[in-house]
Write a protein that holds these residues in place. Structure first.
Motif, short mmCIF file in Angstrom:
data_model
loop_
_atom_site.label_atom_id
_atom_site.label_comp_id
_atom_site.label_asym_id
_atom_site.label_seq_id
_atom_site.Cartn_x
_atom_site.Cartn_y
_atom_site.Cartn_z
N THR A 18 0.83 -1.21 0.00
CA THR A 18 0.00 0.00 0.00
C THR A 18 0.87 1.26 0.00
N ASP A 41 -8.11 -4.64 -1.73
CA ASP A 41 -7.88 -5.21 -0.40
C ASP A 41 -9.05 -4.83 0.51
N GLN A 43 -9.18 -4.64 3.52
CA GLN A 43 -8.72 -3.75 4.61
C GLN A 43 -8.89 -2.27 4.24
N SER A 45 -6.92 0.05 3.15
CA SER A 45 -5.94 1.04 3.65
C SER A 45 -5.69 2.13 2.60
N ASP A 89 -3.69 -2.14 -5.75
CA ASP A 89 -3.16 -2.56 -4.45
C ASP A 89 -3.88 -3.82 -4.03
MG LIG Z 1 -1.76 -3.05 2.15
#
Ligand SMILES: [Mg+2]
Ligand SMILES: Nc1ncnc2c1ncn2[C@@H]1O[C@H](COP(=O)(O)OP(=O)(O)OP(=O)(O)O)[C@@H](O)[C@H]1O
Length: 211
Positions: A18, A41, A43, A45, A89
């Motif tokens: 990232t 992703d 997540q 981020s 990403d």
């Molecule tokens: Mg990452």
């Protein structure tokens, strides 16, 4: 037009995927490239970074789409018609998503930190890229040039069956600090060593992809 797709892949968590996507995106943008980001992703981020960037009203010139699963493929194909570079990403340990992201790539960029664990964990990512017949560029991240361990690991990384970027990134607080503000080091500290390193990597990648 058909822009180039760069996928950041590394099944080892925390390798710097990232960070590299965000920092490279800013560097490419400052080189006049039209850059789109795709965050696959869960997540999210990169999305958080991008949202911070937009809130800070400094987010012009980049666009981002957050998408998971098979839809990613269509999104990337659409984005490449209107951008010079599409940066994906990807998540650690997400096999199907990783496959989609690698398949979509003109170049798979694999960050590796100079530690034995990172080195060993890289093999599945390289195998995936090989299976999909994709070009790979390894980037040594958080390089510690003065450490004996760093040198020994760098040697082992060079034994992997993949090309390694000439540019390496040091272990620098400013990479993280700039992201806290939704920015890249090329914006917050344009004269820093960190900006020089990411700029050199951006130039190298653009030369490789013909962007
Ligand atoms: Mg990452
Ligand atoms: N060159 C660097 N110098 C200093 N810190 C770094 C550097 N690269 C990454 N980091 C830090 O390492 C941590 C992990 O980086 P990052 O989140 O980019 O990795 P990732 O591969 O995306 O992780 P994940 O697999 O969880 O998605 C973060 O705290 C980030 O700020």
């Amino acid at each position: 037009m058909s822009g180039k797709v760069l996928t950041m892949a590394q099944q080892k968590g925390g390798a710097g995927k990232t960070t590299l996507v965000a920092q490279l995106a800013v560097a490419f943008m400052l080189r006049g490239q039209r850059v789109a980001l795709v965050d696959i992703d869960p997540q999210r981020s990169l999305t958080r970074w991008f949202e911070t960037r937009e809130t800070a009203a400094s987010g012009q010139s980049l666009s981002l789409i957050s998408v998971t699963g098979w839809r990613a493929q269509g999104v990337v194909e659409k984005l490449r018609t209107s951008h010079d570079l599409v940066l994906i990403d990807s998540a650690p340990h997400a096999e199907i998503e990783a496959k989609i992201a690698v398949r979509a790539a003109d170049l798979v960029i694999v960050p590796i930190q100079p530690s034995p664990l990172d080195l060993w964990a890289t093999e599945p990512t390289l195998a995936l890229a090989r299976a999909e017949k994709r070009a790979v560029l390894i980037v040594i991240n958080r390089a510690q040039t003065r450490m004996k361990l760093g040198e020994a690991i760098a040697l082992r990384i060079r034994e992997l069956d993949a090309e390694i970027a000439r540019a390496t990134l040091g272990n620098r607080i400013s990479f993280a600090a700039s992201m806290l503000e939704g920015l890249g080091v090329a914006e917050t500290d344009p004269r820093s060593k960190a900006a020089e390193e990411i700029g050199a990597l951006a130039d190298e990648i653009m030369a490789r992809t013909g962007s």
